[in-house]
Design an enzyme around this catalytic site. Structure first.
Site, PDB file in Angstrom:
ATOM      1  N   SER A 131      -3.693 -13.441  -0.913  1.00 50.39           N
ATOM      2  CA  SER A 131      -2.458 -12.736  -1.237  1.00 50.39           C
ATOM      3  C   SER A 131      -1.308 -13.702  -1.067  1.00 50.39           C
ATOM      4  O   SER A 131      -1.402 -14.658  -0.282  1.00 50.39           O
ATOM      5  CB  SER A 131      -2.263 -11.536  -0.298  1.00 50.39           C
ATOM      6  OG  SER A 131      -0.963 -10.994  -0.408  1.00 50.39           O
ATOM      7  N   TYR A 144      -2.195  -7.355   8.034  1.00 55.06           N
ATOM      8  CA  TYR A 144      -2.517  -7.838   6.695  1.00 55.06           C
ATOM      9  C   TYR A 144      -2.037  -9.276   6.506  1.00 55.06           C
ATOM     10  O   TYR A 144      -2.799 -10.141   6.060  1.00 55.06           O
ATOM     11  CB  TYR A 144      -1.873  -6.915   5.661  1.00 55.06           C
ATOM     12  CG  TYR A 144      -2.167  -7.283   4.230  1.00 55.06           C
ATOM     13  CD1 TYR A 144      -3.399  -6.997   3.660  1.00 55.06           C
ATOM     14  CD2 TYR A 144      -1.207  -7.914   3.437  1.00 55.06           C
ATOM     15  CE1 TYR A 144      -3.674  -7.328   2.339  1.00 55.06           C
ATOM     16  CE2 TYR A 144      -1.470  -8.243   2.118  1.00 55.06           C
ATOM     17  CZ  TYR A 144      -2.700  -7.952   1.574  1.00 55.06           C
ATOM     18  OH  TYR A 144      -2.967  -8.285   0.269  1.00 55.06           O
ATOM     19  N   LYS A 148      -4.515 -12.471   6.032  1.00 57.86           N
ATOM     20  CA  LYS A 148      -4.504 -13.148   4.734  1.00 57.86           C
ATOM     21  C   LYS A 148      -4.137 -14.621   4.903  1.00 57.86           C
ATOM     22  O   LYS A 148      -4.619 -15.476   4.140  1.00 57.86           O
ATOM     23  CB  LYS A 148      -3.556 -12.449   3.764  1.00 57.86           C
ATOM     24  CG  LYS A 148      -4.082 -11.109   3.262  1.00 57.86           C
ATOM     25  CD  LYS A 148      -5.408 -11.254   2.506  1.00 57.86           C
ATOM     26  CE  LYS A 148      -5.867  -9.959   1.880  1.00 57.86           C
ATOM     27  NZ  LYS A 148      -7.120 -10.110   1.102  1.00 57.86           N
TER      28      LYS A 148
END
Length: 254
Positions: A131, A144, A148
């Site tokens: 991402s 997150y 990532k």
């Protein structure tokens, strides 16, 4: 298109979104594709559509089953399954652990299972769906963003360690993509990601361009390269700008 024609490809998290788009893209280019998701009902129709094979189960443990479905050889592994984990530093331990397990350790386990054969054969391709949050960080999503970053770091490590032995690695780092994960990002996603969101097929197209060019970093949103350079060139200015974005989000009820 010839780079993947006839090859055995595995795409995890293929029940929709980017994973389904990747599976369709590989199949259209002549690859033999195994699609994976936790729920067979999500991948059975896709497998029939593209002439592939559905292998349901946790992405961390399907390498052997996928290899059997591909007559013993996996040429390309797309570690695409991911977990959107909103929350801050106070998020529950279980939230952090789940994000770490899906977004990082599933990649590590897959690589551990794949590398011996790839190194013996002198070739293989590992695709990590990370991402832009793994390069730039995302407001409102500490688990997150952190995991990532870990996914990008692991992909980088694989590339720098094994590229001279034939391993090709690609890290896909999009911003907003019109998938269920964008919806799960909530108001932060609406503020930061939705305005420039793209379709999953555009992400797949960006990967195939990177494969053709033998390029590690896949940026479906080209502007991310400039943001990444700004972050590296002047971290304090970049953090100040991101903090302003954080304050805007908070002022809007984030």
């Amino acid at each position: 298109m010839g780079a993947v024609r006839g090859q055995g490809v595995v795409v995890t998290g293929a029940g929709g979104g980017i994973g389904a788009a990747l599976a369709r893209g590989f199949a259209a280019r002549g690859a033999r594709v195994v699609v994976n998701d936790l729920d067979d009902a999500r991948i059975g129709p896709l497998a029939r559509e593209i002439g592939g094979t559905a292998v349901a189960g946790d992405a961390s443990g399907i390498v052997d089953a996928a290899r059997d479905a591909l007559d013993g050889v996996i040429d390309v592994y797309c570690a695409n399954a991911g977990l959107a984990s909103p929350g801050d530093a106070f998020a529950e331990e279980e939230v952090w652990a789940a994000a770490w397990d899906v977004n990082v350790m599933a990649h590590v386990r897959a690589a551990r299972a794949l590398l011996p054969d790839w190194l013996e054969r002198g070739g293989g391709r590992f695709v990590s769906t990370a991402s832009a949050a793994g390069l730039l960080t995302m407001i409102g999503a500490a688990p997150y963003s952190v995991t990532k970053h870990g996914a990008v770091a692991f992909a980088e490590w694989l590339s720098l360690t094994y590229r001279h032995r034939g391993l090709k690695v690609h890290a896909i780092c999009p911003q907003g993509v019109r998938t269920d994960m964008l919806t799960a990002a909530g108001s932060a996603g609406e503020l930061v990601l939705a305005p420039s969101a793209i379709e999953p097929e555009a992400v797949a197209d960006a990967l195939f361009e990177a494969i053709d060019e033998d390029r590690f970093l896949v940026l479906p949103h080209p502007e991310v390269a400039g943001y990444y350079q700004s972050r590296a060139g002047d971290p304090d200015r970049w953090l100040g700008n991101m903090n302003q974005l954080q304050r805007t989000w908070e002022a809007n009820g984030g």
